[in-house]
Design an enzyme around this catalytic site. Sequence first.
Site, PDB file in Angstrom:
ATOM      1  N   THR A   1     -11.347   0.801  -6.510  1.00 61.44           N
ATOM      2  CA  THR A   1     -10.660  -0.398  -6.018  1.00 61.44           C
ATOM      3  C   THR A   1     -11.060  -1.596  -6.858  1.00 61.44           C
ATOM      4  O   THR A   1     -12.130  -1.616  -7.469  1.00 61.44           O
ATOM      5  CB  THR A   1     -10.946  -0.644  -4.513  1.00 61.44           C
ATOM      6  OG1 THR A   1     -10.613   0.539  -3.788  1.00 61.44           O
ATOM      7  CG2 THR A   1     -10.163  -1.791  -3.937  1.00 61.44           C
TER       8      THR A   1
ATOM      9  N   ARG B   1       0.838  -1.190   0.000  1.00 55.06           N
ATOM     10  CA  ARG B   1       0.000   0.000   0.000  1.00 55.06           C
ATOM     11  C   ARG B   1       0.881   1.251   0.000  1.00 55.06           C
ATOM     12  O   ARG B   1       2.033   1.222   0.439  1.00 55.06           O
ATOM     13  CB  ARG B   1      -0.884  -0.037   1.246  1.00 55.06           C
ATOM     14  CG  ARG B   1      -1.961   1.035   1.300  1.00 55.06           C
ATOM     15  CD  ARG B   1      -3.046   0.532   2.217  1.00 55.06           C
ATOM     16  NE  ARG B   1      -3.959   1.551   2.708  1.00 55.06           N
ATOM     17  CZ  ARG B   1      -4.986   2.039   2.023  1.00 55.06           C
ATOM     18  NH1 ARG B   1      -5.212   1.649   0.794  1.00 55.06           N
ATOM     19  NH2 ARG B   1      -5.813   2.907   2.573  1.00 55.06           N
TER      20      ARG B   1
HETATM   21  N1  GLY Z   1      -8.785   3.174  -0.578  1.00 53.04           N
HETATM   22  C1  GLY Z   1      -9.776   2.267  -0.154  1.00 53.04           C
HETATM   23  C2  GLY Z   1      -9.306   1.412   0.952  1.00 53.04           C
HETATM   24  O1  GLY Z   1      -8.157   1.081   1.024  1.00 53.04           O
HETATM   25  O2  GLY Z   1     -10.076   1.062   1.790  1.00 53.04           O
END
Ligand code: GLY
EC number: 2.3.2.2
Length: 569
Positions: free
Chosen positions: A375, A80
């Site tokens: 997503t 991430r």
């Molecule tokens: N950006 C959406 C999540 O990671 O929950």
Amino acid sequence: MACVAHAARPYRGGAVATAYPPASEAALKMLDKGGNAVDAAVAAAFVAAVVGPYHSGVGGGGFALVHDAKSGATRVLDFREVAPKAATRNMFLKDGKVVPGLSTDGVLAVAVPGAVAGYLELLKTHGTLPPSVVLAPAIEAARKGLWVTPRYRSMAEGRLECLRKDPEATRVFLVKNEQGEHVVPPIGHLLRQPDLARTLTSIAKSGPKGFYSGAVAKGIVDTVQAGGGVLTLEDLASYKTRKREPLEGSYRGHRILTMPPPSAGGVAVLQVLGAMEQLRPQGFGFRDPEALHLYVEALRRAYVDRAKYLGDPDFADVPTARLISKGHIADLAGSIDPKKVTSSLALLPQTAGTQGSTLTDKPVTLTPEPERKNTTHISVVDKQGNAVALTATVNYGFGSCVVAKGTGVLLNDEMDDFAAQPGVPNAYGLVTGEPNAIQPGKVPQSSMSPTLVFSKEDPKRVMLAVGSPGGSTIPTTVIQVISNMVDSGMDVARAVNEGRVHHQYLPDELWVDKWGLEPATLSALEAKGHKVRRVDQWGDAEAVFIDPKTGLRFSASDPRNEGLSLGQD
Ligand code: GLY
């Protein structure tokens, strides 16, 4: 040989489900070449970056669970984004108030991208094919172009004003109409991405350096800094993925492995499934209002824990083991009144880091149509039973709407997943607290919940790989797919299709899928005090099931999106 799957189509070999036909086809191509589930998932992820730029991309990040059938081990990779070194706690505030849009639109919203490092690390550690082979379908897709679909249009309409603000995003993702305005291209329009094809070729040739240094990195940093953003070449050069231990729990005899913090999703999945099992040991009745009430109340409490405790465990003291312990789940389940709702307001004062903030249980402005959420999820198993559940994102639709000049890289707006101000809702209406405050190098809290469910007979054999997009509703989707299969015995296609319900503590509303519940069930829930709200936007679950009895594979791509499930005979 590949075939398109429908509900009852079994495969003997590998199987895949993604939100885009070209991504599923790329995954299958890797399997047909003799590649494994990781080769297939990474090929699909790079193609997804090209054909679904509004959901995920090389300018974003994600999480993956990788199960190795031979050793029985499951590994977790966290790739991430992280906050740039110059990020500050109050960077999205002016006069003590959150500036609307600053953490979602434009250069300040950009966190250090992790996707390229993650995909290449997965390949290097667990894959069998070279990057040149695995990236080839994505490079070809970028060169040939993506067909504008209804989903593309809906997402671009939702972010039109944001896209128009960035000249490069306008050039790449919009077209000029007869009046000379930049508009969303029509369905069927072919969008070529030659700059992105060059960037992908650079990654295929030079590995992480092809993105994190040299011309691509310079293009990214120049663009961000020209707009007043804080990302530096040093941020990119020093980006590192993180290996994590999977969170482990179980549901009715099935071992479950899911994503640990900085995801808040895996904790919620295990807490709520645990509470459901404790509250209804005999099983969860499908759409039984009494059971649904318990489920919703368990969700409410799981999201209170999320707001209070969850953040990047490398920066905050996150009591993960306690949160998923049997004792804590028993407390959580025991606090539920089976007859009526517990108001979220009643739970408010206990929320750490929110005193004196604007925390409220008032309804938030939920995304109206068209869509802005994002997503994507990729589930793959191969012939050997290796499995990958990979969820990736650029955060909000089209991320920050900034395309780095000359690179084709659409940059994320993952900074919005931090608490811009503890207690103030983000783009998903989610309220997070002090553990999720902005700090340089920190990973923002996430809902992404790639999850593996194991066979009852053999807790080392994967039965289900599952995950979903959908922002704050991601854990809800994963939980409901699992419950649909385990409690109600649904096949995987039916399990991903079914209507859903969601509660996230704040706002204090029960979100119900358009076709989710019958009127009588809704009335029964309202009678217990639930404030029902119809919501049309839910994530598309992407799942692959291996029948523990026969070993046959069934893949399912949720019809809520435009995906495709495929497999090998
Ligand atoms: N950006 C959406 C999540 O990671 O929950």
